[in-house]
Design a protein around this motif. Structure first.
Motif, PDB file in Angstrom:
ATOM      1  N   LYS A  65      12.096 -28.754  51.004  1.00  0.00           N
ATOM      2  CA  LYS A  65      12.156 -27.310  51.261  1.00  0.00           C
ATOM      3  C   LYS A  65      10.742 -26.730  51.294  1.00  0.00           C
ATOM      4  O   LYS A  65       9.925 -26.992  50.413  1.00  0.00           O
ATOM      5  CB  LYS A  65      12.998 -26.649  50.183  1.00  0.00           C
ATOM      6  N   GLY A  66      10.473 -25.955  52.325  1.00  0.00           N
ATOM      7  CA  GLY A  66       9.154 -25.351  52.477  1.00  0.00           C
ATOM      8  C   GLY A  66       8.171 -26.219  53.250  1.00  0.00           C
ATOM      9  O   GLY A  66       7.114 -25.739  53.666  1.00  0.00           O
ATOM     10  N   ARG A  67       8.504 -27.488  53.449  1.00  0.00           N
ATOM     11  CA  ARG A  67       7.631 -28.395  54.202  1.00  0.00           C
ATOM     12  C   ARG A  67       8.256 -28.842  55.520  1.00  0.00           C
ATOM     13  O   ARG A  67       7.547 -29.040  56.504  1.00  0.00           O
ATOM     14  CB  ARG A  67       7.288 -29.637  53.365  1.00  0.00           C
ATOM     15  N   PHE A  68       9.564 -29.029  55.525  1.00  0.00           N
ATOM     16  CA  PHE A  68      10.269 -29.491  56.722  1.00  0.00           C
ATOM     17  C   PHE A  68      11.075 -28.331  57.312  1.00  0.00           C
ATOM     18  O   PHE A  68      11.576 -27.474  56.580  1.00  0.00           O
ATOM     19  CB  PHE A  68      11.226 -30.628  56.388  1.00  0.00           C
ATOM     20  N   THR A  69      11.224 -28.351  58.625  1.00  0.00           N
ATOM     21  CA  THR A  69      12.023 -27.340  59.307  1.00  0.00           C
ATOM     22  C   THR A  69      12.907 -28.012  60.345  1.00  0.00           C
ATOM     23  O   THR A  69      12.412 -28.769  61.194  1.00  0.00           O
ATOM     24  CB  THR A  69      11.134 -26.299  60.003  1.00  0.00           C
ATOM     25  N   ILE A  70      14.197 -27.715  60.276  1.00  0.00           N
ATOM     26  CA  ILE A  70      15.142 -28.236  61.259  1.00  0.00           C
ATOM     27  C   ILE A  70      15.434 -27.146  62.282  1.00  0.00           C
ATOM     28  O   ILE A  70      15.515 -25.961  61.942  1.00  0.00           O
ATOM     29  CB  ILE A  70      16.443 -28.737  60.579  1.00  0.00           C
ATOM     30  N   SER A  71      15.553 -27.542  63.532  1.00  0.00           N
ATOM     31  CA  SER A  71      15.868 -26.588  64.592  1.00  0.00           C
ATOM     32  C   SER A  71      16.630 -27.325  65.683  1.00  0.00           C
ATOM     33  O   SER A  71      16.713 -28.550  65.669  1.00  0.00           O
ATOM     34  CB  SER A  71      14.600 -25.948  65.158  1.00  0.00           C
ATOM     35  N   ARG A  72      17.186 -26.573  66.600  1.00  0.00           N
ATOM     36  CA  ARG A  72      17.913 -27.209  67.683  1.00  0.00           C
ATOM     37  C   ARG A  72      17.740 -26.413  68.969  1.00  0.00           C
ATOM     38  O   ARG A  72      17.547 -25.196  68.941  1.00  0.00           O
ATOM     39  CB  ARG A  72      19.393 -27.370  67.347  1.00  0.00           C
ATOM     40  N   ASP A  73      17.820 -27.116  70.073  1.00  0.00           N
ATOM     41  CA  ASP A  73      17.793 -26.506  71.396  1.00  0.00           C
ATOM     42  C   ASP A  73      19.032 -27.028  72.113  1.00  0.00           C
ATOM     43  O   ASP A  73      19.028 -28.139  72.655  1.00  0.00           O
ATOM     44  CB  ASP A  73      16.514 -26.899  72.143  1.00  0.00           C
ATOM     45  N   ASN A  74      20.089 -26.242  72.089  1.00  0.00           N
ATOM     46  CA  ASN A  74      21.350 -26.707  72.669  1.00  0.00           C
ATOM     47  C   ASN A  74      21.249 -26.880  74.185  1.00  0.00           C
ATOM     48  O   ASN A  74      21.976 -27.698  74.760  1.00  0.00           O
ATOM     49  CB  ASN A  74      22.479 -25.742  72.317  1.00  0.00           C
ATOM     50  N   ALA A  75      20.351 -26.149  74.817  1.00  0.00           N
ATOM     51  CA  ALA A  75      20.163 -26.320  76.259  1.00  0.00           C
ATOM     52  C   ALA A  75      19.610 -27.713  76.577  1.00  0.00           C
ATOM     53  O   ALA A  75      19.915 -28.285  77.623  1.00  0.00           O
ATOM     54  CB  ALA A  75      19.226 -25.250  76.789  1.00  0.00           C
ATOM     55  N   LYS A  76      18.806 -28.243  75.644  1.00  0.00           N
ATOM     56  CA  LYS A  76      18.244 -29.591  75.818  1.00  0.00           C
ATOM     57  C   LYS A  76      19.063 -30.640  75.074  1.00  0.00           C
ATOM     58  O   LYS A  76      18.705 -31.820  75.086  1.00  0.00           O
ATOM     59  CB  LYS A  76      16.792 -29.623  75.332  1.00  0.00           C
ATOM     60  N   ASN A  77      20.137 -30.185  74.407  1.00  0.00           N
ATOM     61  CA  ASN A  77      20.995 -31.106  73.657  1.00  0.00           C
ATOM     62  C   ASN A  77      20.191 -31.923  72.651  1.00  0.00           C
ATOM     63  O   ASN A  77      20.396 -33.134  72.490  1.00  0.00           O
ATOM     64  CB  ASN A  77      21.748 -32.041  74.613  1.00  0.00           C
ATOM     65  N   THR A  78      19.284 -31.239  71.956  1.00  0.00           N
ATOM     66  CA  THR A  78      18.341 -31.917  71.058  1.00  0.00           C
ATOM     67  C   THR A  78      18.182 -31.127  69.768  1.00  0.00           C
ATOM     68  O   THR A  78      18.169 -29.884  69.793  1.00  0.00           O
ATOM     69  CB  THR A  78      16.969 -32.077  71.747  1.00  0.00           C
ATOM     70  N   VAL A  79      18.078 -31.865  68.679  1.00  0.00           N
ATOM     71  CA  VAL A  79      17.767 -31.290  67.376  1.00  0.00           C
ATOM     72  C   VAL A  79      16.421 -31.848  66.935  1.00  0.00           C
ATOM     73  O   VAL A  79      16.119 -33.022  67.166  1.00  0.00           O
ATOM     74  CB  VAL A  79      18.860 -31.627  66.347  1.00  0.00           C
ATOM     75  N   TYR A  80      15.628 -30.995  66.302  1.00  0.00           N
ATOM     76  CA  TYR A  80      14.283 -31.373  65.888  1.00  0.00           C
ATOM     77  C   TYR A  80      14.145 -31.296  64.378  1.00  0.00           C
ATOM     78  O   TYR A  80      14.850 -30.539  63.705  1.00  0.00           O
ATOM     79  CB  TYR A  80      13.254 -30.443  66.525  1.00  0.00           C
ATOM     80  N   LEU A  81      13.220 -32.064  63.860  1.00  0.00           N
ATOM     81  CA  LEU A  81      12.836 -31.964  62.457  1.00  0.00           C
ATOM     82  C   LEU A  81      11.312 -31.962  62.405  1.00  0.00           C
ATOM     83  O   LEU A  81      10.678 -32.971  62.733  1.00  0.00           O
ATOM     84  CB  LEU A  81      13.397 -33.115  61.623  1.00  0.00           C
ATOM     85  N   GLN A  82      10.762 -30.804  62.061  1.00  0.00           N
ATOM     86  CA  GLN A  82       9.315 -30.677  61.918  1.00  0.00           C
ATOM     87  C   GLN A  82       8.938 -31.048  60.495  1.00  0.00           C
ATOM     88  O   GLN A  82       9.450 -30.441  59.546  1.00  0.00           O
ATOM     89  CB  GLN A  82       8.879 -29.238  62.233  1.00  0.00           C
TER      90      GLN A  82
END
Length: 127
Positions: A65-82
């Motif tokens: 928590k505070g270091r990693f960020t999850i996000s998604r782009d449904n248009a690209k059908n992709t989920v990211y983990l920063q």
């Protein structure tokens, strides 16, 4: 049937950053909650983060928590983990997984509640 493919892993020094991607094919990922898990050698698979299908709900393990960020782009059908401010203890194989939105958040942190998985990508953090 949904197939997941992770990418973006690698070797990085402590304090560095990486961005992992989880690309889906076969069906739209928007109908699924997606989680990231990691497994270090000799350890059990560990929950890292998860995101709802509409991106309005994110859940993180306390250790990231505070270091990693999850996000998604449904248009690209992709989920990211920063991954930021990486530590040697973050070294592991990182895998993404999907589960139906109908399951809600019940058991979100437990790997056995997920319906399909990618093959994983190695993240190695040197000290």
């Amino acid at each position: 049937q949904v197939q997941l493919v992770e990418s973006g892993g690698g070797l990085v020094q402590a304090g560095g950053s990486l961005r992992l991607s989880c690309a889906a094919s076969g069906r739209s990922l928007s109908s699924y909650r997606v989680g990231w898990f990691r497994q270090a050698p000799g350890k059990e698979r560990e929950f890292v983060a998860a995101i709802s299908g509409s991106s309005n709900n994110e859940v993180y393990a306390d250790s990231v928590k505070g270091r990693f960020t999850i996000s998604r782009d449904n248009a690209k059908n992709t989920v990211y983990l920063q991954l930021n401010v990486l530590k040697p203890e973050d070294t592991a194989v990182y895998s993404c997984a999907g589960r139906s939105n109908f399951k809600g958040d019940l058991g979100l942190v437990f790997p056995h509640t997920y319906d399909f998985w990618g093959q994983g990508t190695q993240v190695t953090v040197s000290s």
